[in-house]
Design a protein around this motif. Structure first.
Motif, PDB file in Angstrom:
ATOM      1  N   GLN B  40       0.839  -1.200   0.000  1.00 23.05           N
ATOM      2  CA  GLN B  40       0.000   0.000   0.000  1.00 23.05           C
ATOM      3  C   GLN B  40       0.877   1.255   0.000  1.00 23.05           C
ATOM      4  O   GLN B  40       0.656   2.184  -0.776  1.00 23.05           O
ATOM      5  CB  GLN B  40      -0.895  -0.009   1.231  1.00 23.05           C
ATOM      6  CG  GLN B  40      -1.760   1.242   1.355  1.00 23.05           C
ATOM      7  CD  GLN B  40      -2.387   1.355   2.738  1.00 23.05           C
ATOM      8  OE1 GLN B  40      -2.967   0.398   3.234  1.00 23.05           O
ATOM      9  NE2 GLN B  40      -2.272   2.516   3.359  1.00 23.05           N
ATOM     10  N   VAL B  43       2.550   1.753  -3.428  1.00 17.83           N
ATOM     11  CA  VAL B  43       1.655   2.260  -4.476  1.00 17.83           C
ATOM     12  C   VAL B  43       1.354   3.739  -4.239  1.00 17.83           C
ATOM     13  O   VAL B  43       1.347   4.546  -5.180  1.00 17.83           O
ATOM     14  CB  VAL B  43       0.354   1.423  -4.530  1.00 17.83           C
ATOM     15  CG1 VAL B  43      -0.662   2.060  -5.472  1.00 17.83           C
ATOM     16  CG2 VAL B  43       0.663   0.007  -4.984  1.00 17.83           C
ATOM     17  N   ILE B  44       1.143   4.108  -2.980  1.00 15.56           N
ATOM     18  CA  ILE B  44       0.869   5.519  -2.667  1.00 15.56           C
ATOM     19  C   ILE B  44       2.060   6.382  -3.089  1.00 15.56           C
ATOM     20  O   ILE B  44       1.897   7.415  -3.737  1.00 15.56           O
ATOM     21  CB  ILE B  44       0.599   5.695  -1.156  1.00 15.56           C
ATOM     22  CG1 ILE B  44      -0.772   5.114  -0.808  1.00 15.56           C
ATOM     23  CG2 ILE B  44       0.667   7.176  -0.758  1.00 15.56           C
ATOM     24  CD1 ILE B  44      -1.000   4.924   0.675  1.00 15.56           C
ATOM     25  N   TRP B  47       2.329   6.635  -6.846  1.00 15.33           N
ATOM     26  CA  TRP B  47       1.338   7.550  -7.422  1.00 15.33           C
ATOM     27  C   TRP B  47       1.727   9.004  -7.147  1.00 15.33           C
ATOM     28  O   TRP B  47       1.615   9.868  -8.012  1.00 15.33           O
ATOM     29  CB  TRP B  47      -0.063   7.233  -6.874  1.00 15.33           C
ATOM     30  CG  TRP B  47      -1.090   8.213  -7.332  1.00 15.33           C
ATOM     31  CD1 TRP B  47      -1.776   9.108  -6.567  1.00 15.33           C
ATOM     32  CD2 TRP B  47      -1.529   8.431  -8.684  1.00 15.33           C
ATOM     33  NE1 TRP B  47      -2.607   9.859  -7.352  1.00 15.33           N
ATOM     34  CE2 TRP B  47      -2.477   9.470  -8.647  1.00 15.33           C
ATOM     35  CE3 TRP B  47      -1.198   7.852  -9.910  1.00 15.33           C
ATOM     36  CZ2 TRP B  47      -3.112   9.940  -9.801  1.00 15.33           C
ATOM     37  CZ3 TRP B  47      -1.827   8.324 -11.064  1.00 15.33           C
ATOM     38  CH2 TRP B  47      -2.773   9.350 -10.992  1.00 15.33           C
ATOM     39  N   LYS B  48       2.214   9.277  -5.948  1.00 16.82           N
ATOM     40  CA  LYS B  48       2.616  10.642  -5.600  1.00 16.82           C
ATOM     41  C   LYS B  48       3.827  11.105  -6.421  1.00 16.82           C
ATOM     42  O   LYS B  48       3.962  12.274  -6.744  1.00 16.82           O
ATOM     43  CB  LYS B  48       2.963  10.731  -4.104  1.00 16.82           C
ATOM     44  CG  LYS B  48       1.737  10.752  -3.218  1.00 16.82           C
ATOM     45  CD  LYS B  48       2.109  10.559  -1.783  1.00 16.82           C
ATOM     46  CE  LYS B  48       2.748  11.775  -1.188  1.00 16.82           C
ATOM     47  NZ  LYS B  48       1.806  12.696  -0.568  1.00 16.82           N
ATOM     48  N   SER B  49       4.719  10.162  -6.722  1.00 11.55           N
ATOM     49  CA  SER B  49       5.933  10.527  -7.465  1.00 11.55           C
ATOM     50  C   SER B  49       5.700  10.522  -8.981  1.00 11.55           C
ATOM     51  O   SER B  49       6.522  11.071  -9.721  1.00 11.55           O
ATOM     52  CB  SER B  49       7.067   9.539  -7.135  1.00 11.55           C
ATOM     53  OG  SER B  49       7.352   9.543  -5.763  1.00 11.55           O
TER      54      SER B  49
END
Lengths: 237, 177
Positions: B40, B43-44, B47-49
């Protein structure tokens, strides 16, 4: 078994893994929509809140000092607390800057070194905040009581009208008492670490003030630096 | 690029390289619940990068950097207090159980290797996982941020260490492989 053979086997397993592994796209889309909720950065938000509280305290202390310039019994403790708050705000600001500049897509060694430095700074800040809170509890109480509700604690503490004559003794005695409490708690945290391990947060705090977290963080940073130079044997630490 | 295309592109690339999530999580975490938390967090962070992703870098290289950085930080964090994200009840991003079942036929050597990798320090784990994944010395150096010479020396050293550990296990009385 040879490692080279294992590499070929690994590639074979990889192909199998690719066909078997399923991503839950619905969950990923939900994460995409709710990024702010999902990616609540506890560390960053905690430090930002700490910084905001410290800056607010600095403003209030500045105002208090300006109103009590001619009253050393309030001015002196407020100045000491103010200087400590400036140091804490500086550390928080530095931590916020370090977190903000972290790019997880950077080379692993660079990112881990930055994280290591951040971890060391956080541990040191926690330890010194604890020590200063113990030592300065009396000056803080004097300033808060006077600033928030207008109470002169020296008057209450000395229980005589000639409070001015006793306030330094009273303050110094309490600062020394706070220092003794800090030393005792530091000793206890080093001597009996397991006694405080009922909660992970308490354990982590005790490790921070006892210096165990700092030792681990420094060793971790050193191991990364050694890895970068290429002079260790890769054993788990 | 619209936001929807951006999301679609991200999900497509993630799907293509989903094995990286599994392998990085397995190398740094054996506890099933922690492994899901780790994926988790990966993936977070991916997505942020992603908005800053520069496609001059191979996506797998970029994804490995993020995944390894998150995994090593996760490994080093002693409590949830130190971790960047809060676990929220949700359906699993990856069906680890199904993937584990599919790998159960991989043979004892595969699992012994995974155990031995778990005994290495954090950086050496990253190094050997990348090596086993078929990355070149230069690619490994690029992902980790070390010189290619250092990468080569370290790969040889970690391989020797793993080989020795393999041999010791094989020669241990009562050890079946």
């Amino acid at each position: 078994m040879n490692i080279e053979d294992m590499k070929a086997a690994w590639a074979e397993h990889d192909r199998k893994l690719d066909s078997m592994l399923q991503l839950n796209l619905a969950t990923l889309r939900d994460m995409r929509v709710n990024t702010a909720r999902w990616s609540l950065r506890r560390l960053a938000s905690g430090v930002v809140i700490e910084l905001a509280i410290t800056v607010l305290a600095l403003l209030l202390l500045g105002n208090f000092i300006s109103l009590h310039l001619d009253e050393p019994r309030f001015f002196v403790p407020a100045l000491v607390v103010h200087l400590s708050a400036i140091a804490l705000a500086g550390s928080c600001a530095l931590q916020v800057a370090m977190i903000g500049s972290l790019d997880y897509a950077g080379p692993v060694v660079s990112v881990q070194k930055e994280l290591g430095k951040l971890r060391i700074l956080r541990v040191r800040t926690t330890k010194w905040t604890f020590i200063l809170a113990c030592v300065l509890w009396a000056p803080i109480l004097v300033v808060v009581a006077r600033g928030a509700i207008g109470v002169d604690l020296y008057m209450i503490a000395s229980a005589v009208n000639r409070a001015d004559a006793n306030f330094y003794d009273w303050l110094v005695a309490n600062v020394l008492f706070g220092a003794a409490v800090a030393i005792a708690l530091l000793w206890i945290s080093r001597r009996f670490p397991a006694r405080f391990a009922s909660s992970p947060i308490v354990k982590s705090f005790m490790d921070d003030i006892a210096g165990r977290s700092l030792t681990a963080a420094v060793e971790s940073l050193e191991s990364i630096t050694t890895f970068e130079r290429g002079t260790d044997d890769g054993s788990s630490k | 690029m619209t936001e929807t295309n951006d999301e679609a592109g991200f999900l497509r690339l993630l799907e293509e390289h989903k094995g990286i999530l599994y392998k990085a999580a397995n190398a740094y975490c054996r506890n099933p619940e922690d492994r899901l938390d780790l994926v988790q967090e990966m993936v977070i962070q991916l997505w942020k990068s992603y908005p800053r992703y520069d496609d001059r870098l191979r996506f797998s290289t970029w994804m490995y950097r993020v995944a390894m950085n998150v995994a090593i930080s996760f490994l080093r964090s002693t409590t949830r207090r130190d971790r960047d994200t809060v676990s929220i009840d949700h359906p699993d991003i990856i069906d680890f159980a199904a993937a584990d079942r599919s790998m159960s036929g991989a043979g004892d050597d595969y699992f012994v290797l995974q155990q031995l990798i778990g005994q290495l320090d954090a950086m050496s784990r990253a190094l050997i996982v990348l090596y086993l994944d078929g990355h070149s010395q230069n690619e490994i150096a690029e992902i980790l941020g070390i010189s290619p010479t250092n990468a080569g020396t370290r790969i040889a050293r970690v391989k020797q260490k793993l080989q020795r550990s393999f041999d010791e296990r094989a020669n241990r009385p009562g050890e079946t492989r």
